[in-house]
Design an enzyme around this catalytic site. Structure first.
Site, mmCIF file in Angstrom:
data_model
loop_
_atom_site.group_PDB
_atom_site.id
_atom_site.type_symbol
_atom_site.label_atom_id
_atom_site.label_comp_id
_atom_site.label_asym_id
_atom_site.label_seq_id
_atom_site.Cartn_x
_atom_site.Cartn_y
_atom_site.Cartn_z
ATOM 1 N N ASP A 4 26.599 48.689 24.736
ATOM 2 C CA ASP A 4 27.932 49.225 24.500
ATOM 3 C C ASP A 4 29.000 48.321 25.127
ATOM 4 O O ASP A 4 28.822 47.840 26.258
ATOM 5 C CB ASP A 4 27.981 50.618 25.157
ATOM 6 C CG ASP A 4 29.236 51.377 24.863
ATOM 7 O OD1 ASP A 4 29.424 51.798 23.718
ATOM 8 O OD2 ASP A 4 30.053 51.563 25.807
ATOM 9 N N GLU B 81 27.427 45.655 20.666
ATOM 10 C CA GLU B 81 28.686 46.013 20.036
ATOM 11 C C GLU B 81 29.576 44.811 20.300
ATOM 12 O O GLU B 81 29.772 44.423 21.449
ATOM 13 C CB GLU B 81 29.263 47.251 20.710
ATOM 14 C CG GLU B 81 30.520 47.718 20.052
ATOM 15 C CD GLU B 81 31.142 48.904 20.754
ATOM 16 O OE1 GLU B 81 31.779 49.703 20.086
ATOM 17 O OE2 GLU B 81 31.010 49.024 21.992
HETATM 18 C C1 GLC Z 1 31.732 52.172 22.474
HETATM 19 C C2 GLC Z 1 31.126 53.391 21.801
HETATM 20 C C3 GLC Z 1 32.173 54.451 21.721
HETATM 21 C C4 GLC Z 1 32.592 54.816 23.127
HETATM 22 C C5 GLC Z 1 33.072 53.580 23.878
HETATM 23 C C6 GLC Z 1 33.176 53.847 25.344
HETATM 24 O O1 GLC Z 1 32.771 51.642 21.731
HETATM 25 O O2 GLC Z 1 30.616 53.038 20.557
HETATM 26 O O3 GLC Z 1 31.707 55.593 21.049
HETATM 27 O O4 GLC Z 1 33.612 55.769 23.090
HETATM 28 O O5 GLC Z 1 32.150 52.508 23.751
HETATM 29 O O6 GLC Z 1 31.923 54.009 25.911
#
Ligand code: GLC
Length: 587
Positions: A233, A295
């Site tokens: 993440d 991500e």
């Molecule tokens: C990432 C996740 C999202 C979350 C954010 C903070 O972007 O995909 O859902 O709110 O991180 O953890």
């Protein structure tokens, strides 16, 4: 007559697939690991399947649907967080990294899920949230307890500054991705702590080696349990400028009413790569080629490529947000994205997706309001035919629709509360999976589910769509099977065809012995295309259709005493219907 032809088409397709040799799933080799050929399916556990009637999905629910996933053609699932959490950010605010939130079940349930998945050759990826914890994590509770606590430096604490009016202000102008200042004042110790996301998600201080050690222990814990890897993440946000330079402002204001800002001093700092290299070395020390997916909402392909590491020693599969966010049906735009990836030597193995739990569903984002179901099939083909590991989002295979809350009172995602009405939050893409036309769409038996069941569930669900040969679901299923059984689609190189066509995106997937043409009409009109394969060093002038949508070469299916077979069609003047898909094997 037409329906007879259709029946043969389906029959021959089924025969082709069932005669394909069953592949025992292996880890592959270092040069050709399993994840290059995997199909990843993101499960948002809160919304997948509820088995205890509380209106919230659970681990046993996922286990009960493994056969469904297997039947669809999925071999890898990514589970978004189910760790103990106050659920401010629905699990992305973690209070314990090595336990299970009782809302979802127990560690025993998870062990069973792992065991049952393994029996079906399905791998499981866990979500790794390294950037921040919940403010309820014991680490943060200790950290905030006093300035001298040994965990004080595990988070980012700074003094405020005195503003022009004599009032205390945050240390600088950094903004939270979720609105307003990224600093929150803690009266107990009279300092501010930094949070890239919600106030309740304090950022860890990755400059402190103890933080890294603790997080790497978490990684070991899940790998020891049998996780096949992680989706990491928000990884580009791990580090911030230690000198706290102000970020530059951009013109205008965002949905939260804040001045637009460029996150120059909090995103993509070079130190991120040192951590990723060490993390990769750690996962590489485990057998079975565990994978790291990140991500990576990087601003361009060049930045995205950096995620692979200078020596391919960082993340194996950074998610490509460039292609995910084209957000319009535009053949030249997708061609450009695919070619930038293909022609960039620094780019590793691509990972494509069009939907996830943070963005409106692709059915609406790419749909034109008239042909959305046909466009959903087109997008499925775009996801599952290029040279890449595809990642699906639950419900995409039945064309689930974004269903945002109607009023601010109904909003669950805090972003929607802060940003209403300009930003309605992410509830719309997180609604319960639609399994059947019964109560709660077969998701739950609760009087009220955590998010409402979208009104579309009666006609748009797994049960109804599995009986309809023309459904989005059956198209996905056929495509997934084809992708697995066809060597060119599985392993072939990518070659652009018809580079100047403004409406039809065409390419070839080609191995030494096999070649498959993919042509996707991204316009609302029928388009006539011809293919000259000389560029791809092929002399062929015909191809055998493997899969089409809508099926427009019905006449080429011929019945013999051995069943049906397909006849080649000429590669000159193929008329592809509006938003049509043509996939054919060069013969
Ligand atoms: C990432 C996740 C999202 C979350 C954010 C903070 O972007 O995909 O859902 O709110 O991180 O953890």
């Amino acid at each position: 007559m037409r329906s007879l032809a259709k029946a043969f088409a389906l029959l021959t397709f089924a025969l082709t697939l069932s005669s394909a040799p069953a592949r025992a799933q292996s880890a592959g080799t270092a040069a050709d690991p399993w994840w290059k050929h995997a199909v990843i399916y993101e499960i948002y556990p809160r919304s997948f399947q509820d088995t205890n009637g509380d209106g919230i999905g659970d681990i046993n629910g996922i286990t009960s649907r493994l056969d469904y996933l297997k039947g669809l053609g999925i071999d890898t699932i990514w589970l978004t967080p189910m760790y103990p959490s106050p659920q401010v950010d629905f699990g992305y605010d973690i209070a314990d990294y090595t336990a299970i939130d009782s809302q979802y079940g127990t560690m025993k349930d998870l062990d069973r899920l792992f065991a049952e998945a393994k029996k079906r050759n399905i791998r499981i990826l866990m979500d790794l949230v390294m950037n921040h914890t919940s403010d309820q994590h014991p680490w943060f509770k200790e950290s905030r307890s006093s300035k001298t606590n040994p965990k004080r430096d595990w988070y980012i604490w700074r003094d405020g500054k005195v503003g022009p009016d004599g009032k205390l202000e945050p240390p600088n102008n950094w903004q939270s991705w979720f609105g307003h200042s990224a600093w929150t004042y803690d009266p107990a110790t009279k300092q501010y702590y930094y949070h890239y996301f919600y106030v309740q998600q304090p950022d860890l201080n990755w400059r402190n080696p103890e933080v890294k050690k603790a997080m790497f222990d978490v990684v070991r814990f899940w790998l020891d349990k049998g996780a096949a890897g992680f989706r990491i993440d928000a990884v580009s946000r791990l580090f911030e400028d230690p000198n706290l330079h102000d970020d530059p402002y951009l013109p205008g204001y965002n949905a939260y009413g804040d001045r637009n800002i460029k996150h120059l001093y909090t995103d993509d700092l070079p130190e991120v790569h040192d951590v990723l290299r060490e993390l990769r070395a750690l996962v590489d020390s485990y057998p079975g080629h565990p994978v790291l997916i990140s991500e990576a909402d990087e601003p361009n392909i060049k930045e995205l490529s950096k995620m692979y590491g200078a020596h391919n020693d960082e993340v194996q599969l950074p998610m490509d947000f460039q292609i995910a966010d084209v957000n319009k049906l535009c053949a030249p735009c997708f061609r450009k994205q695919l070619e930038e990836v293909e022609n960039n030597p620094a780019h590793g193995w691509p990972e494509y997706f069009f939907g996830n739990h943070d963005q409106d569903r692709s059915w609406d984002r790419y749909g034109d309001g008239v042909h959305n179901d046909q466009i959903a099939k087109l997008m499925a083909a775009l996801l599952l035919t290029p040279r890449a590991t595809p990642q699906m989002y639950y419900g995409e295979e039945i064309g689930m629709v974004t269903t945002p809350p109607k009023s601010i009172e109904d909003v669950k995602d805090p972003i929607g509360k802060i940003g209403w009405p300009k930003e309605k939050g992410r509830d719309g893409e997180r609604t319960p999976m639609q399994w059947d036309s019964g109560k709660d769409a077969g998701f739950s038996t609760a009087a009220k589910t955590w998010l409402p069941i979208p009104p579309s569930y009666k006609e748009r669900n797994v049960e109804v769509e599995s009986k309809d040969p023309n459904s989005i679901y059956n198209f996905y299923k056929q495509l997934l099977a084809l992708r697995k059984s066809n060597a060119a689609l599985r392993d072939g190189d990518y070659v652009t065809l018809n580079p100047d066509d403004p409406n039809v995106l065409s390419f070839l997937r080609k191995t030494n012995g096999d070649a498959v043409i993919v042509a996707l009409n991204m316009s609302a009109e029928e388009q006539t295309v011809s293919f000259d394969l000389k560029n791809a060093e092929l002399e062929n002038t015909s191809a055998v259709p493997l899969l089409e949508s809508p099926e427009f070469h019905r006449a080429v299916y011929t019945l013999t005493d051995k069943g049906g077979f397909r006849k080649p069609v000429s590669l000159a003047n193929i008329k592809i219907p509006p938003f049509g898909v043509f996939i054919a094997e060069v013969k």
